[in-house]
Design an enzyme around this catalytic site. Structure first.
Site, PDB file in Angstrom:
ATOM      1  CE1 TYR A  53       0.079  15.904   8.208  1.00  0.00           C
ATOM      2  CE2 TYR A  53       1.878  16.164   6.635  1.00  0.00           C
ATOM      3  CZ  TYR A  53       0.769  15.472   7.094  1.00  0.00           C
ATOM      4  OH  TYR A  53       0.357  14.354   6.417  1.00  0.00           O
ATOM      5  CE1 TYR A  98      -5.225   8.051  10.831  1.00  0.00           C
ATOM      6  CE2 TYR A  98      -3.816   9.961  11.130  1.00  0.00           C
ATOM      7  CZ  TYR A  98      -4.680   9.217  10.352  1.00  0.00           C
ATOM      8  OH  TYR A  98      -5.006   9.637   9.084  1.00  0.00           O
ATOM      9  CG  HIS A 141      -7.605   7.926   6.923  1.00  0.00           C
ATOM     10  ND1 HIS A 141      -7.447   8.302   8.238  1.00  0.00           N
ATOM     11  CD2 HIS A 141      -8.911   7.565   6.791  1.00  0.00           C
ATOM     12  CE1 HIS A 141      -8.602   8.188   8.865  1.00  0.00           C
ATOM     13  NE2 HIS A 141      -9.501   7.739   8.013  1.00  0.00           N
ATOM     14  CG  ASN A 146      -0.488   5.576  -2.483  1.00  0.00           C
ATOM     15  OD1 ASN A 146       0.261   4.763  -3.028  1.00  0.00           O
ATOM     16  ND2 ASN A 146      -0.059   6.494  -1.635  1.00  0.00           N
ATOM     17  CD  GLU A 147      -4.326   0.000  -6.489  1.00  0.00           C
ATOM     18  OE1 GLU A 147      -4.057  -1.107  -5.974  1.00  0.00           O
ATOM     19  OE2 GLU A 147      -5.466   0.489  -6.471  1.00  0.00           O
ATOM     20  CB  ALA A 149       0.354   3.527   0.120  1.00  0.00           C
ATOM     21  CG  PHE A 152       4.268  -0.444   2.599  1.00  0.00           C
ATOM     22  CD1 PHE A 152       5.564  -0.938   2.668  1.00  0.00           C
ATOM     23  CD2 PHE A 152       3.795   0.314   3.664  1.00  0.00           C
ATOM     24  CE1 PHE A 152       6.366  -0.703   3.780  1.00  0.00           C
ATOM     25  CE2 PHE A 152       4.590   0.560   4.772  1.00  0.00           C
ATOM     26  CZ  PHE A 152       5.876   0.052   4.833  1.00  0.00           C
ATOM     27  CE1 TYR A 153       1.381   1.720   6.499  1.00  0.00           C
ATOM     28  CE2 TYR A 153       0.733   2.684   4.403  1.00  0.00           C
ATOM     29  CZ  TYR A 153       1.386   2.780   5.617  1.00  0.00           C
ATOM     30  OH  TYR A 153       2.049   3.931   5.942  1.00  0.00           O
ATOM     31  CE  LYS A 155       6.372  -5.665   2.419  1.00  0.00           C
ATOM     32  NZ  LYS A 155       7.588  -5.268   1.706  1.00  0.00           N
TER      33      LYS A 155
END
Length: 187
Positions: A53, A98, A141, A146-147, A149, A152-153, A155
């Protein structure tokens, strides 16, 4: 200089922690991202994410207040969330949020720390702003492979909006899903 605010607001073990033998009471807290701990966030992100970054990313993070937090586990920095606000096209009263990064160091996963960071972001996104636009949706994104993640999202109420081909061109698995959680629906 004043140290960053740390809110050690949880001392009760989570369900995942109570099943671990010999675990003493833990302290979990969220801290503000400041100029004083920005290097700590940079090092953390280097470990958590395969993306470099730029300094401009971190300069933006210093401006988002409650939408950039470091999470501490017994006073150890173990994760963070970094968001940025984006304008909703054609609206002066709404913005989107975001989630650029949300990560926890591997040994500290499964303690509910990622959920704590995400809940903090969502709760603050739903608050009426003291000034300026309201947050209409929170989005991010995630690589299609990435199963963990994605689960998680999901949920936390996020839905797949679309598949973005070649979103991460630097990786073998370059496709991503755009995930979103709508907070305000326009008529």
């Amino acid at each position: 200089m004043t140290p960053p605010a740390i809110n050690m607001n949880s001392t009760t073990p989570t369900a995942a922690e109570t099943n671990k033998p010999g675990l003493a009471r833990i302290r979990v807290g969220l801290g503000d991202v400041t100029k004083n701990n920005l290097n700590q966030l940079m090092r953390l992100n280097k470990v958590l994410f395969p993306i470099d970054y730029k300094p401009s990313f971190y300069n933006e993070i210093l401006e988002v207040g409650e939408f950039a937090k470091i999470i501490y586990f017994n006073d150890i920095c173990v994760g963070a969330v970094c968001c940025r606000k984006t304008n909703v096209e054609g609206s002066r009263t709404l913005q989107d949020l975001y989630i650029a990064t949300l990560g926890i160091l591997a040994p500290y996963r499964q303690y509910g720390l990622g959920s704590k960071l995400l809940k903090h972001v969502l709760e603050n996104a739903e608050l009426p702003p003291s000034s300026g636009p309201k947050i209409a949706r929170v989005y991010l994104h995630v690589q299609t492979n990435n199963e963990q993640a994605l689960k998680f999202y999901k949920k936390h109420g996020f839905e797949k909006k679309e598949r973005c081909e070649n979103y991460y061109p630097q990786f073998d698995e370059s496709d991503a899903y755009l995930l979103e959680k709508v907070l305000i629906r326009e008529n």
